[in-house]
Scaffold this active site. Structure first.
Site, short mmCIF file in Angstrom:
data_model
loop_
_atom_site.label_atom_id
_atom_site.label_comp_id
_atom_site.label_asym_id
_atom_site.label_seq_id
_atom_site.Cartn_x
_atom_site.Cartn_y
_atom_site.Cartn_z
NE ARG A 123 52.88 25.89 23.84
CZ ARG A 123 53.81 25.54 22.94
NH1 ARG A 123 53.43 25.16 21.73
NH2 ARG A 123 55.09 25.57 23.25
CD GLU A 182 50.09 27.64 27.42
OE1 GLU A 182 50.86 27.66 26.44
OE2 GLU A 182 50.44 27.21 28.54
CB CYS A 225 53.21 21.96 28.23
SG CYS A 225 54.88 22.66 28.00
NE ARG A 261 54.68 29.33 23.17
CZ ARG A 261 55.85 28.85 23.56
NH1 ARG A 261 56.89 28.93 22.73
NH2 ARG A 261 56.03 28.32 24.74
#
Length: 361
Positions: free
Chosen positions: A170, A121, A78, A168
């Site tokens: 995502r 993800e 990421c 968080r």
């Protein structure tokens, strides 16, 4: 229900796999794992007893040697797309490799094997990177992958809504092979937004090594003051026990932006070399186990490597609770597909039986 074979690419410490295993139970089994970080491999092996070795660098993996699978799990790197980073995307270079283009290895492997589902993800920033061009490249690549192509669904979810006290966000990508794809895919609704930091704190007094030295605290204060003077919001942050943590990340400030006050310490004798003395305000870092809880890992999850590696691993990992809830929704689709296949087979069998009866008559 059928037993589905899965592969775990960019596996890290197995957070995505763990979420799917919780959702599918005995109806899923992993038959291939790829992870290049040696210390992450150590943690993975300590917690998953596979009969095969972990494959290393995905760019060196021959797709023809990957066993057949139904579900591809891939938390691809990421950093290239993170809002906190340089956001170079497909131009990002790291140790001679483009982390952005590592996504193409997912496509390469799935193009060969045509799995039923591809699950990915990444950071929220992926969705808007390069005026949304990057995500469109990824989506188009998935749509054209394999013999059938894939129907792609995506949504940004926040871990704080799924039973862990961590802010968080995502993006989660679910791609179904077109021959089994549903018209719509419903991502899960929030399940539990009530958890606070108090719920994940160690029940016993933690080691003095997690408490900051007075010298280090002064350094953090000076660093924050310099940024505040420039109008920036960077710097350390002490979280309330009744609040939630910020997103934990693998970089240094991931710990310093999630400090807490824990006044249970009574012996302030240092156990490591520090400058100054242990602070008396009770300011400390969270422990790796507390970070594990922020990510939804179970209490029996083993932490076999040094803290410095564990912080990196959990900061890079996924929130297992969120993965589990998405996996449950994926399972619902696959169960419905199974039911439709059984119904179709029954209809075909009935037609054949009737034809045989007419021939006899």
């Amino acid at each position: 229900m059928k037993n589905y074979k899965s592969i775990d690419l960019f596996a890290g410490i197995g957070g995505i796999r763990l979420g799917f295993e919780r959702a599918f139970g005995e109806n899923i089994s992993t038959n291939f794992v790829s992870e290049w970080d040696v210390n992450a491999q150590k943690t993975y092996r300590a917690n998953f007893k596979d009969k095969f070795d972990i494959a290393g660098d995905i760019t060196h993996i021959d797709e023809n040697k990957v066993p057949e699978f139904d579900i591809c799990l891939a938390g691809f790197p990421c950093q290239a797309f993170s809002l906190a980073g340089a956001r170079k995307g497909f131009d990002d270079d790291y140790k001679g490799m483009s982390r952005g283009t590592l996504f193409s290895d997912i496509v390469r492997i799935c193009d060969k094997h045509n799995p039923k589902v591809i699950f990915c993800e990444n950071v929220k920033g992926l969705e808007i990177h390069d005026k949304k061009k990057t995500y469109q490249i990824i989506k188009k690549a998935l749509e054209q992958t394999g013999r059938y192509g894939y129907k792609v669904f995506e949504k940004v979810l926040n871990s704080k809504d799924f039973g862990v006290p961590q802010n968080r966000e995502r993006i989660y990508i679910v791609a179904f092979r077109n021959d089994i794809a549903p018209k719509e895919f419903n991502f899960p609704f929030p399940t539990d937004s009530t958890k606070t930091i108090q719920h994940i704190i160690e029940s016993e007094t933690v080691s003095v090594k997690y408490y900051l030295s007075t010298t280090y605290i002064n350094t953090l204060k000076a660093h924050k003051a310099r940024h505040e003077a420039k109008g920036n919001g960077f710097g350390y942050e002490i979280r309330s026990m009744d609040g939630i943590a910020g997103a934990i990340v693998c970089g240094g400030m991931g710990r310093e932006r999630n400090l807490i006050i824990d006044d249970r310490l009574t012996d302030f004798t240092p156990v490591t070399h520090i400058k100054g003395e242990v602070n008396r305000e009770g300011i400390r870092k969270m422990t790796p186990r507390e970070w594990a809880r922020l990510q939804g890992f179970p209490e029996d999850y083993k932490l076999p490597v040094a803290d410095v590696h564990l912080y990196k691993q959990f900061g890079n990992s996924v929130t297992v609770n969120v993965i589990e809830e998405i996996a449950k929704k994926i399972k619902e689709v696959l169960v419905k597909v199974e039911e439709q296949e059984k119904s179709l087979k029954s209809e075909i069998l009935l037609v054949n039986q009737n034809a045989m009866i007419r021939e006899v008559v």
